[in-house]
Design a protein around this motif. Structure first.
Motif, mmCIF file in Angstrom:
data_model
loop_
_atom_site.group_PDB
_atom_site.id
_atom_site.type_symbol
_atom_site.label_atom_id
_atom_site.label_comp_id
_atom_site.label_asym_id
_atom_site.label_seq_id
_atom_site.Cartn_x
_atom_site.Cartn_y
_atom_site.Cartn_z
ATOM 1 N N HIS A 169 -17.509 28.816 14.905
ATOM 2 C CA HIS A 169 -17.215 27.381 14.867
ATOM 3 C C HIS A 169 -15.996 27.069 15.730
ATOM 4 O O HIS A 169 -15.510 25.935 15.729
ATOM 5 C CB HIS A 169 -16.946 26.927 13.423
ATOM 6 N N GLY A 170 -15.451 28.076 16.363
ATOM 7 C CA GLY A 170 -14.345 27.836 17.289
ATOM 8 C C GLY A 170 -12.970 27.779 16.653
ATOM 9 O O GLY A 170 -11.995 27.420 17.323
ATOM 10 N N LEU A 171 -12.860 28.104 15.376
ATOM 11 C CA LEU A 171 -11.537 28.071 14.740
ATOM 12 C C LEU A 171 -10.830 29.412 14.924
ATOM 13 O O LEU A 171 -11.469 30.461 14.955
ATOM 14 C CB LEU A 171 -11.687 27.775 13.242
ATOM 15 N N SER A 172 -9.506 29.343 15.027
ATOM 16 C CA SER A 172 -8.763 30.612 15.111
ATOM 17 C C SER A 172 -8.554 31.141 13.691
ATOM 18 O O SER A 172 -8.327 30.379 12.757
ATOM 19 C CB SER A 172 -7.433 30.415 15.838
ATOM 20 N N VAL A 173 -8.680 32.453 13.546
ATOM 21 C CA VAL A 173 -8.725 33.063 12.214
ATOM 22 C C VAL A 173 -7.821 34.275 12.115
ATOM 23 O O VAL A 173 -7.748 35.088 13.044
ATOM 24 C CB VAL A 173 -10.161 33.582 11.896
ATOM 25 N N ILE B 243 -13.395 40.466 15.448
ATOM 26 C CA ILE B 243 -12.312 40.779 16.392
ATOM 27 C C ILE B 243 -12.805 40.569 17.825
ATOM 28 O O ILE B 243 -12.129 39.961 18.654
ATOM 29 C CB ILE B 243 -11.817 42.234 16.194
ATOM 30 N N ALA B 244 -14.014 41.040 18.091
ATOM 31 C CA ALA B 244 -14.578 40.880 19.437
ATOM 32 C C ALA B 244 -14.688 39.405 19.791
ATOM 33 O O ALA B 244 -14.563 39.019 20.953
ATOM 34 C CB ALA B 244 -15.943 41.561 19.519
ATOM 35 N N ALA B 245 -14.887 38.571 18.757
ATOM 36 C CA ALA B 245 -15.008 37.133 19.005
ATOM 37 C C ALA B 245 -13.650 36.441 18.962
ATOM 38 O O ALA B 245 -13.571 35.213 19.030
ATOM 39 C CB ALA B 245 -15.955 36.522 17.972
ATOM 40 N N GLY B 246 -12.579 37.206 18.795
ATOM 41 C CA GLY B 246 -11.242 36.618 18.902
ATOM 42 C C GLY B 246 -10.464 36.494 17.609
ATOM 43 O O GLY B 246 -9.353 35.968 17.613
ATOM 44 N N ALA B 247 -11.014 36.960 16.493
ATOM 45 C CA ALA B 247 -10.256 36.885 15.232
ATOM 46 C C ALA B 247 -9.150 37.937 15.241
ATOM 47 O O ALA B 247 -9.254 38.959 15.913
ATOM 48 C CB ALA B 247 -11.179 37.119 14.047
ATOM 49 N N GLN B 248 -8.105 37.664 14.477
ATOM 50 C CA GLN B 248 -7.051 38.666 14.308
ATOM 51 C C GLN B 248 -7.198 39.282 12.929
ATOM 52 O O GLN B 248 -7.244 38.561 11.928
ATOM 53 C CB GLN B 248 -5.680 38.004 14.410
ATOM 54 N N VAL B 249 -7.302 40.586 12.886
ATOM 55 C CA VAL B 249 -7.468 41.260 11.600
ATOM 56 C C VAL B 249 -6.256 42.142 11.352
ATOM 57 O O VAL B 249 -5.926 43.001 12.172
ATOM 58 C CB VAL B 249 -8.763 42.097 11.579
#
Ligand SMILES: Cc1cc2nc3c(=O)[nH]c(=O)nc-3n(C[C@H](O)[C@H](O)[C@H](O)COP(=O)(O)OP(=O)(O)OC[C@H]3O[C@@H](n4cnc5c(N)ncnc54)[C@H](O)[C@@H]3O)c2cc1C
Ligand SMILES: Cc1cc2nc3c(=O)[nH]c(=O)nc-3n(C[C@H](O)[C@H](O)[C@H](O)COP(=O)(O)OP(=O)(O)OC[C@H]3O[C@@H](n4cnc5c(N)ncnc54)[C@H](O)[C@@H]3O)c2cc1C
Lengths: 378, 458
Positions: free
Chosen positions: A28-32, A164-170
């Motif tokens: 959905h394009g939100l940063s997580v 993570i590959a889609a840009g989330a920070q874990v």
């Protein structure tokens, strides 16, 4: 001290709920930011039995389960890695000392069909011809062809990697001890002092969620329980469906499934004591014994095998065995998805997608009323 | 008053000496062993019908073997001895056993675990072929069945057992093609001062070398294994290695016995939730005990090679010490002078063991560098490459995580034979010391348990 990590959504708890929510929020394009005490998917989501079954759930839960089911079917393409989802069928059976269960199964099947879940009731010779290894006490079975099982050890980590590959920070090894809303932002503090900020907070902390909710003045009675598991040495693959007993007696609630490489995973019977504060739970040997006793009733052939390992994991149970899912009515921006009461692995991807949708768009078609955080009164 | 019950697991030298000490103090211990007879690993009894002499069976240790067996016979009527009984779980002050399909929970005041050790193995390309045995397996074939594992046998590994078993094969008339030791000879020189504390054991080692040399067995030190060759149908056909000067060598053989010293069987201690600590010289995780053998969990005592590999002679010492500790904790005083002298004896064996660790180190860099296509976990057939992927693709940071992604250590042996090597591989991938990779946590049952097992609540 480094600056707080800021994102659109912060998620506390990296089980399958948190990891899949992180993945779908990115879509959905939100940063997580996903925050996890230990490693992703090491608690209930990594230790569970692996049933991906829909039958047996309340009929009103089927839309959510169906949504999850669709994701499981495409998980490999979606995540770019295999979670060993095997759609080999799931069957619920009842024993002959409870004949009333056959009627209950038929009744359930009728209602489930309206929700798009096809179940076939099998009895007598038909049942035995198809599953000759069932024990003589087995009276009837309800077979769902479009369900099956998956590998819990792989599922949540696969969602996290894809996120993570889609840009989330874990952030693993990150236990959140402080949570408060300061102005428009939630401020979360890890036990080593690191800070995380976000205007939206999703709590997917499983059996531990109560500790976070309390900090917002919300009290939930979550009972930690630990189902008893074991696994056999590998034998040639022969048993397709994942199978479980329908009964009200905890001690005879046993289930098993065979993985393609041959091992048979067995679960159920009396649950184990658990110590969520220490992240520990211990299988009781006496429960392994009763598990053997009832699994032999279900499939006497299993008596020829040996188990090589037992284990358990900690899951949060609500008093009505339904999860808590939805927005908090007290704190704007706070969302809950926990307390899956022993049946959340199958739902996991559906919960992640639904919560992401709810957070990103403010609405979802999945009926969430039965899971309202407010239903326990205050 | 509740009756004090003491359970001893393991009827090897440690367990028998523990039981003897308890009997002398007026206690009737339960002695449990999964084997058919008493004796444990080194003093294993031969099957019924075999009539080899003590000297043939136990060589230089014949007198000790006889003494341990005699003690067992002498206390036999004063203990509750349960043979062919597996101790498979510990929970809530009770030891769970299984015998003939029946499980029983035995409450204890003290549980003395004398579970011995098994070979420490290193994955080598081809080690999963038919014809490759552990040193222990090859010795059991000889001791129990009086047969050799092949018609042309290569012994490879490091440690005293390597030479011992090879020499036993030579004496039994088997064809030993070579002894290949990964440790360079110079290390033994460095270790000598430590090993001099027990001159007779040192000389016994020298004697073994002489036996081998007299028989014309090729002994190569400082070697690096390259591969065990052969085919899936016919098993082992040869071995390839580089010698101490770096030249590649090949040798025909139809069986390989391998082992790099021993690793303690610590499963019961782990299940009983005892603390473990990393032991740097042996690169192993060992249960924490005090000098007498008290573990960190209440009522648990550890002795013999199952606590720390100090050898059979020391197992008799630590078995006695652990029993004395259990007695003293139950309020039965022992003889302080006897304890002191046992402790002093144990200290000498520990120094000797330090020497062994220097002379015959575990070649951890070989484990860390095993080629990607080599099977690491034989039970689950997982290669080193797959294990490495759990680190660089899967993001595993330690060995339990790597296990959960790859199944390494999840099979029938539950990591007994691959646990050490897989930790080395994970640590090397992460460029961390091996202790950072942690240790595989034990789950019950200690050995496979039949689903046919029923609970006996008598
Ligand atoms: C043994 C067992 C068998 C089961 N079998 C099945 C089955 O066959 N089918 C099925 O559908 N369901 C099954 N379930 C239920 C299912 O596993 C759970 O419902 C589901 O995994 C719950 O996922 P979760 O993400 O909510 O919880 P979890 O996986 O427990 O994740 C919660 C995470 O939150 C983290 N956390 C907690 N507090 C904090 C904090 N303060 N800061 C940071 N992180 C925190 C925890 O470390 C944990 O990783 C079983 C459960 C168990 C235990
Ligand atoms: C393969 C092998 C060969 C060896 N050969 C020699 C040799 O030739 N010379 C030498 O000096 N040393 C040798 N050693 C070392 C020697 O065996 C040990 O130092 C010595 O046996 C240690 O005595 P222990 O009493 O500690 O254990 P052990 O003698 O090993 O006895 C342990 C006993 O515990 C029992 N046991 C373990 N776990 C359980 C359980 N869960 N339930 C029930 N029973 C259990 C086992 O069946 C066994 O009988 C050898 C070791 C091995 C592994």
């Amino acid at each position: 001290m480094s600056a707080p990590v800021q994102s659109d959504v912060a998620i506390i708890g990296g089980g399958i709920m948190g990891a899949s929510a992180a993945f779908f929020l990115r879509r959905h394009g939100l940063s997580v930011t996903l925050l996890e005490t230990d490693k992703v998917g090491r608690q209930a989501s990594g230790t569970n039995f692996g049933n991906v079954r829909r039958q047996g759930r309340p009929i009103f839960q089927l839309p959510l389960a169906n949504r999850a089911s669709r994701i499981w079917r495409t998980a490999r393409e979606l995540l770019g890695s295999d979670v060993e989802y095997l759609q080999s069928g799931h069957m619920r059976v009842c024993f002959s000392d409870r004949p009333e269960n056959v009627g209950a199964m038929e009744d359930y099947a009728t209602k489930a069909r309206e929700e798009g879940l096809d179940l076939e009731i099998l009895t007598g010779n038909t049942l035995r011809a198809r599953f000759p290894w069932l024990g003589p006490e087995v009276l009837a079975g309800s077979h769902s062809a479009m369900d099956g099982h998956a590998n819990p050890r792989l599922a949540a980590p696969a969602f996290a990697r894809a996120a993570i590959a889609a840009g989330a920070q874990v952030f693993e090894d990150t236990r959140i001890t402080g949570a408060a809303k300061i102005g428009d932002d939630f401020e979360l503090e890890a036990d080593d002092g690191r800070l995380f900020r976000a205007p939206v907070l999703l709590v997917t902390a499983g059996a531990w969620a109560g500790k976070i909710a309390t900090q917002f003045g919300e009290d939930f009675a979550i009972t930690p329980r630990a189902p008893t598991m074991s696994v056999t040495e590998p034998v040639p693959y022969a048993i397709e469906p994942s199978l479980g007993v329908m009964t009200a007696l905890e001690v005879e609630t046993v289930y098993f499934r065979q993985v393609e490489r041959g091992n048979i995973v067995i679960g159920g019977s009396t649950r184990a004591p658990s110590y969520p504060d220490e992240y520990r739970s211990y299988v009781l040997p006496e429960s392994t014994m009763t598990q053997f006793e009832h699994i032999r009733r279900l499939a006497p052939v299993l008596a020829n095998l040996s188990i090589i390992r037992v284990w358990t994991g900690i899951e949060g149970y609500m008093d009505d065995s339904l999860p808590v899912m939805g927005p908090s009515s007290n704190v704007p921006g706070l969302y809950h998805a926990f307390g899956f009461s022993g049946a959340g692995f199958q739902l996991g991807p559906g919960v992640g997608e639904t919560m992401a949708e709810l957070i990103a768009t403010g609405a979802t078609d999945i009926p969430l009323a039965p899971y309202s955080p407010d239903r326990f009164g205050k | 008053m509740v009756e004090k019950r003491v359970i001893v697991v393991g009827a090897g030298p440690a367990g028998i000496r523990a039981a003897e000490t308890l009997v002398a103090a007026g206690i009737r211990p339960v002695l449990i062993d999964e084997g058919r007879r008493d004796g444990g690993q080194i003093y294993r009894r031969q099957p019924d019908g075999f009539t080899r002499s003590y000297e043939t069976l136990y060589g230089t240790e014949a007198a000790r073997a006889r003494a341990v067996h005699d003690t067992f016979e002498a206390i036999r009527d004063r203990i509750d001895y349960r043979a062919e009984t597996l101790a498979w779980n510990v929970s809530d002050g009770r030891l769970w056993t299984a015998r003939d399909g029946e499980a029983e929970a035995i409450p204890y005041s003290a549980l003395i675990v004398c579970s011995g050790a098994t070979d420490r193995l290193l994955p080598v390309p081809g080690w999963n072929r038919a014809g490759v045995f552990s040193l222990g397996g090859s010795q059991i074939a000889l001791k129990a069945q009086a047969c050799s594992i092949g018609s042309k046998v290569v012994f490879m590994g490091s440690g005293p057992l390597l030479y011992l078993v090879a020499a036993q094969y030579v004496k039994a008339g088997a064809n030993v093609a070579a002894v290949l030791d990964t440790s360079p000879f110079m290390k033994r020189v460095r270790a000598a001062p430590f090993m001099a504390v027990l001159p007779d054991l040192l000389f016994a080692g020298v004697g073994l070398m002489r036996t081998l040399k007299t028989a014309g067995v090729r002994i190569a030190t400082g070697i690096t294994p390259v591969s065990i060759e052969g085919s899936d149908d016919t098993g082992v056909s040869g071995i390839r290695y580089t010698d101490g000067s770096g030249r590649e060598q090949h040798m025909d053989c139809d069986a390989v016995a391998m082992g790099w010293h021993l690793r303690p069987e610590t499963q019961l201690a782990d299940i009983a939730r005892c603390d473990f600590a990393f032991d740097a010289p042996t690169r192993q995780w060992l249960p924490v005990t005090d000098d007498d053998g008290r573990a960190t969990s209440d009522g648990i005592y550890l002795a013999g090679d199952g606590a720390r590999v100090l050898g059979a002679r020391c197992a008799e010492v630590t078995g006695r010490l652990a029993a004395m500790a259990a007695l003293s904790d139950m309020g039965i005083a022992g003889d302080p002078a006897a304890r002191q002298s046992l402790l002093a004896e144990k200290a000498r064996y520990r120094r000797f063991a330090q020497g062994l660790a220097i002379a015959f180190p575990w070649p951890h860099e070989l484990a860390a560098n095993v080629p990607d296509d080599t099977v690491v976990c034989r039970c689950e057939a997982v290669t080193a490459g797959t294990l490495r992927e759990t680190v660089d693709i899967g993001g595993a940071t330690e060995t339990n995580r790597a296990k959960s992604f790859s199944r390494v250590g999840m099979g029938r042996c539950q990591g007994r034979y691959c646990g050490n090597a897989s930790a080395e591989i994970v640590a090397a991938m992460r460029r961390e010391p091996v202790e950072a990779a942690g240790r595989l946590r034990t789950q019950a049952p200690v050995k496979p348990l039949s689903i046919a097992t029923v609970r006996n609540e008598a």
